[in-house]
Design an enzyme around this catalytic site. Structure first.
Site, PDB file in Angstrom:
ATOM      1  N   ARG A 141       0.818  -1.238   0.000  1.00 11.08           N
ATOM      2  CA  ARG A 141       0.000   0.000   0.000  1.00 11.08           C
ATOM      3  C   ARG A 141       0.849   1.285   0.000  1.00 11.08           C
ATOM      4  NH1 ARG A 141      -2.881  -3.289   3.487  1.00 11.08           N
ATOM      5  NH2 ARG A 141      -4.772  -4.088   2.504  1.00 11.08           N
ATOM      6  N   LYS A 148       3.138  11.674 -11.119  1.00  7.61           N
ATOM      7  CA  LYS A 148       2.312  10.789 -11.950  1.00  7.61           C
ATOM      8  C   LYS A 148       3.122   9.527 -12.227  1.00  7.61           C
ATOM      9  CE  LYS A 148      -0.698  13.554 -14.908  1.00  7.61           C
ATOM     10  NZ  LYS A 148      -0.988  13.756 -16.338  1.00  7.61           N
ATOM     11  N   GLU A 172       9.753  18.867 -24.444  1.00  5.95           N
ATOM     12  CA  GLU A 172       9.022  19.205 -23.214  1.00  5.95           C
ATOM     13  C   GLU A 172       9.518  20.551 -22.665  1.00  5.95           C
ATOM     14  OE1 GLU A 172       6.430  17.547 -22.251  1.00  5.95           O
ATOM     15  OE2 GLU A 172       6.664  15.437 -22.781  1.00  5.95           O
ATOM     16  N   LYS A 216       6.934  23.342 -13.583  1.00  3.91           N
ATOM     17  CA  LYS A 216       6.091  22.171 -13.337  1.00  3.91           C
ATOM     18  C   LYS A 216       5.682  22.122 -11.866  1.00  3.91           C
ATOM     19  CE  LYS A 216       5.096  17.431 -14.266  1.00  3.91           C
ATOM     20  NZ  LYS A 216       5.395  16.217 -15.012  1.00  3.91           N
ATOM     21  N   GLU A 255      -4.683  16.825 -11.112  1.00  4.56           N
ATOM     22  CA  GLU A 255      -5.146  17.175 -12.464  1.00  4.56           C
ATOM     23  C   GLU A 255      -6.653  17.308 -12.552  1.00  4.56           C
ATOM     24  OE1 GLU A 255      -2.841  15.402 -15.661  1.00  4.56           O
ATOM     25  OE2 GLU A 255      -4.505  15.747 -17.043  1.00  4.56           O
ATOM     26  N   ARG A 257      -3.557  21.566 -14.163  1.00  2.35           N
ATOM     27  CA  ARG A 257      -2.443  20.673 -14.525  1.00  2.35           C
ATOM     28  C   ARG A 257      -2.574  20.148 -15.950  1.00  2.35           C
ATOM     29  NH1 ARG A 257       0.601  15.999 -10.867  1.00  2.35           N
ATOM     30  NH2 ARG A 257       2.005  15.380 -12.525  1.00  2.35           N
ATOM     31  N   ASN A 280      -0.403  19.109 -20.642  1.00  2.00           N
ATOM     32  CA  ASN A 280      -0.639  18.142 -21.722  1.00  2.00           C
ATOM     33  C   ASN A 280      -0.661  18.800 -23.102  1.00  2.00           C
ATOM     34  OD1 ASN A 280      -0.919  16.097 -19.819  1.00  2.00           O
ATOM     35  ND2 ASN A 280      -3.090  16.522 -19.551  1.00  2.00           N
ATOM     36  N   HIS A 330       0.056  16.909 -26.275  1.00  2.00           N
ATOM     37  CA  HIS A 330       0.116  15.489 -25.935  1.00  2.00           C
ATOM     38  C   HIS A 330      -1.024  14.655 -26.509  1.00  2.00           C
ATOM     39  CE1 HIS A 330       3.366  16.733 -23.404  1.00  2.00           C
ATOM     40  NE2 HIS A 330       3.537  15.529 -22.900  1.00  2.00           N
ATOM     41  N   HIS A 371       0.117  11.633 -28.418  1.00  2.00           N
ATOM     42  CA  HIS A 371      -0.180  10.245 -28.039  1.00  2.00           C
ATOM     43  C   HIS A 371      -0.833   9.496 -29.200  1.00  2.00           C
ATOM     44  CE1 HIS A 371      -0.039  10.779 -23.367  1.00  2.00           C
ATOM     45  NE2 HIS A 371       1.143  10.679 -23.927  1.00  2.00           N
ATOM     46  N   HIS A 425       8.643   9.962 -27.533  1.00  2.00           N
ATOM     47  CA  HIS A 425       7.561  10.748 -26.931  1.00  2.00           C
ATOM     48  C   HIS A 425       7.667  12.247 -27.289  1.00  2.00           C
ATOM     49  CE1 HIS A 425       4.583  11.798 -23.898  1.00  2.00           C
ATOM     50  NE2 HIS A 425       5.435  12.661 -23.376  1.00  2.00           N
TER      51      HIS A 425
HETATM   52  P1  NAD Z   1      13.243   6.246 -21.542  1.00  2.00           P
HETATM   53  O1  NAD Z   1      13.117   6.022 -20.100  1.00  2.00           O
HETATM   54  O2  NAD Z   1      12.901   5.125 -22.452  1.00  2.00           O
HETATM   55  O3  NAD Z   1      14.717   6.766 -21.819  1.00  2.00           O
HETATM   56  C1  NAD Z   1      15.110   6.994 -23.135  1.00  2.00           C
HETATM   57  C2  NAD Z   1      16.366   6.200 -23.489  1.00  2.00           C
HETATM   58  O4  NAD Z   1      17.483   6.855 -22.929  1.00  2.00           O
HETATM   59  C3  NAD Z   1      16.372   4.775 -22.937  1.00  2.00           C
HETATM   60  O5  NAD Z   1      16.938   3.933 -23.893  1.00  2.00           O
HETATM   61  C4  NAD Z   1      17.298   4.873 -21.738  1.00  2.00           C
HETATM   62  O6  NAD Z   1      17.944   3.671 -21.447  1.00  2.00           O
HETATM   63  C5  NAD Z   1      18.260   5.925 -22.181  1.00  2.00           C
HETATM   64  N1  NAD Z   1      18.903   6.694 -21.128  1.00  2.00           N
HETATM   65  C6  NAD Z   1      18.346   7.268 -20.060  1.00  2.00           C
HETATM   66  N2  NAD Z   1      19.244   7.969 -19.374  1.00  2.00           N
HETATM   67  C7  NAD Z   1      20.410   7.821 -20.029  1.00  2.00           C
HETATM   68  C8  NAD Z   1      21.723   8.329 -19.826  1.00  2.00           C
HETATM   69  N3  NAD Z   1      22.015   9.160 -18.832  1.00  2.00           N
HETATM   70  N4  NAD Z   1      22.691   7.959 -20.696  1.00  2.00           N
HETATM   71  C9  NAD Z   1      22.421   7.137 -21.758  1.00  2.00           C
HETATM   72  N5  NAD Z   1      21.195   6.659 -22.012  1.00  2.00           N
HETATM   73  C10 NAD Z   1      20.208   7.005 -21.148  1.00  2.00           C
HETATM   74  O7  NAD Z   1      12.329   7.468 -22.033  1.00  2.00           O
HETATM   75  P2  NAD Z   1      12.208   8.992 -21.555  1.00  2.00           P
HETATM   76  O8  NAD Z   1      12.192   9.786 -22.791  1.00  2.00           O
HETATM   77  O9  NAD Z   1      13.174   9.321 -20.497  1.00  2.00           O
HETATM   78  O10 NAD Z   1      10.756   9.001 -20.920  1.00  2.00           O
HETATM   79  C11 NAD Z   1       9.622   8.653 -21.676  1.00  2.00           C
HETATM   80  C12 NAD Z   1       8.603   8.074 -20.740  1.00  2.00           C
HETATM   81  O11 NAD Z   1       8.244   9.050 -19.769  1.00  2.00           O
HETATM   82  C13 NAD Z   1       7.319   7.661 -21.433  1.00  2.00           C
HETATM   83  O12 NAD Z   1       6.904   6.411 -20.934  1.00  2.00           O
HETATM   84  C14 NAD Z   1       6.320   8.744 -21.025  1.00  2.00           C
HETATM   85  O13 NAD Z   1       4.999   8.279 -20.977  1.00  2.00           O
HETATM   86  C15 NAD Z   1       6.827   9.088 -19.654  1.00  2.00           C
HETATM   87  N6  NAD Z   1       6.443  10.415 -19.174  1.00  2.00           N
HETATM   88  C16 NAD Z   1       5.907  10.500 -17.934  1.00  2.00           C
HETATM   89  C17 NAD Z   1       5.559  11.736 -17.423  1.00  2.00           C
HETATM   90  C18 NAD Z   1       5.031  11.833 -16.025  1.00  2.00           C
HETATM   91  O14 NAD Z   1       4.582  12.904 -15.622  1.00  2.00           O
HETATM   92  N7  NAD Z   1       5.072  10.772 -15.264  1.00  2.00           N
HETATM   93  C19 NAD Z   1       5.756  12.890 -18.191  1.00  2.00           C
HETATM   94  C20 NAD Z   1       6.316  12.767 -19.469  1.00  2.00           C
HETATM   95  C21 NAD Z   1       6.671  11.516 -19.960  1.00  2.00           C
END
Ligand code: NAD
Length: 364
Positions: free
Chosen positions: A120, A142, A184, A226, A236, A240, A244, A247, A251, A264
């Site tokens: 939990r 999130k 972003e 943010k 949200e 908030r 998006n 987005h 998406h 993304h």
């Molecule tokens: P990711 O986690 O897949 O990272 C992108 C790539 O970079 C991966 O291959 C990873 O291994 C690599 N990587 C990460 N750090 C590295 C580093 N320092 N050196 C070398 N390689 C590195 O993707 P992302 O772009 O970081 O995040 C996308 C995800 O985030 C999606 O799932 C999206 O839905 C989510 N997201 C969430 C929120 C939220 O508010 N929770 C907001 C925006 C996006």
């Protein structure tokens, strides 16, 4: 640099510094947490940084376990969450344990989701390593996993104890991932801060060259923007949703391309352009703002048009899964001008279909 996320009892600091990874053990000691720490990371980040973090934690007296997932969106799944939960149980992790996310947004969202449901809810710390995670996904609580029927469909609002951003991690990021995060960054300028947008315009070269000082300023400003939005509307219920911007169409594109054609941020970049174009056509904002947005996106190496031969219907179906539909009508975030967006409800599917039909390249 410290940015506070002000959420009453659940407030937490975002610390932005070089060399933070080595200090994680002593820093975690400052919180009243148990001795067990699970690091969740991926198989690209693990060989680069896991050792450093493990050593720091162990030297500070923590019992550690490292769970490494395959890098990529496919790992952000219910099944993977189940496997990590099984690891926590089989290693007898207690309720006072900490789950530490070391990686990009995939790792952060997944690890946070696990932390939110294990017994939990257990302690959670974010150590984001991609630019996108540092400016966006690690802040605001999130957490989610994807479902075959929709992205981020199973999740929670679950705040970390702290976000520790080590700028040194960015040095190993691939350039495409760097540009991905910049989408972003630009988004924050459009939705909330015209001055920041102008700063990005002025410092494009320094940003592309990853100038340390400029990058630190950019990350801090994004986190501040943010944090301010999240502090006002954590769950949200209204404001908030502005985060998006770009987005919904983004998406839709990601989904239509089966989450493999676009990163993304790339999809969000195109989504922002199309939403802005729609805003211009409907008299919301001026075409000069659309031009500025396109120019900055292109300057920072992001796409502004749909290049893949996707069908309009597949994009619309992907958009329909984006939780942004009220009474059969879409809610869109539309810019009034650079620095200000409105949440506009009641947008007809037909109008968006029409917009997409003019943007999607025809294929024979
Ligand atoms: P990711 O986690 O897949 O990272 C992108 C790539 O970079 C991966 O291959 C990873 O291994 C690599 N990587 C990460 N750090 C590295 C580093 N320092 N050196 C070398 N390689 C590195 O993707 P992302 O772009 O970081 O995040 C996308 C995800 O985030 C999606 O799932 C999206 O839905 C989510 N997201 C969430 C929120 C939220 O508010 N929770 C907001 C925006 C996006």
């Amino acid at each position: 640099m410290i940015v506070d996320v002000d959420l009453g009892k659940r407030s937490y600091p975002i610390i932005i510094e070089r060399g933070l990874l080595e200090q994680i053990g002593p820093r975690l000691k400052e919180f009243s947490v148990g001795s067990q720490v699970l690091i969740v990371t991926d198989d690209i980040v693990a060989p680069l940084y896991a050792e450093q973090v493990l050593t720091s934690l162990q030297t500070a007296g923590f019992d550690t376990l490292c769970y490494t997932i395959a890098a990529g969106e496919a790992s952000k799944s219910w099944e993977m969450a189940g496997q990590i939960l099984s690891a926590l149980l089989s290693h007898q992790f207690h309720r006072d344990c900490t789950v530490l996310a070391l990686g990009g947004g995939v790792v952060g969202d997944l690890a946070g989701f696990v932390a939110s449901v294990y017994q939990r809810g257990v302690h959670f710390v974010q150590v984001p390593t991609s630019l996108l995670a540092q400016v966006d996904s690690s802040v605001g609580g999130k957490v989610a996993v994807n479902h075959a029927l929709g992205k981020n469909m199973i999740g929670a609002f679950y705040q970390p104890l702290a976000v520790w951003i080590d700028l040194a991690c960015l040095e190993t990021l691939e350039m495409r991932q760097w540009y991905n995060g910049l989408a972003e960054v630009i988004k924050y300028g459009v939705i909330a801060d015209a001055e920041f947008f102008a700063f990005l315009e002025q410092h494009q070269t320094a940003i592309l060259n990853q100038d340390d000082q400029i990058v630190a300023q950019v990350i801090a400003r994004c986190c501040q923007l943010k944090a301010a939005v999240v502090a006002q509307d954590e769950m949200e219920k209204g404001l908030r949703a502005k985060l998006n911007f770009g987005h919904t169409i983004g998406h839709g594109l990601e989904s239509a391309a089966h989450f493999s054609g676009y990163l993304h941020g790339e999809a969000v970049a195109i989504g922002m352009v199309l939403a802005t174009h729609f805003a211009v056509e409907t008299g919301f904002c001026s075409s000069s703002d659309e031009k500025r947005l396109k120019k900055l996106l292109q300057g920072l190496k992001l796409p502004i048009t749909i290049k893949q031969p996707l069908t309009v219907e597949s994009i619309l179906s992907g958009m329909a899964l984006d939780k942004k539909i009220v009474d059969g009508k879409w809610v869109f975030i539309l810019p009034r001008e650079i620095g200000q967006v409105d949440i506009v409800a009641g947008i007809d599917r037909k109008a968006i279909k029409n917009l997409l039909e003019r943007q999607v390249p025809k294929h024979d």
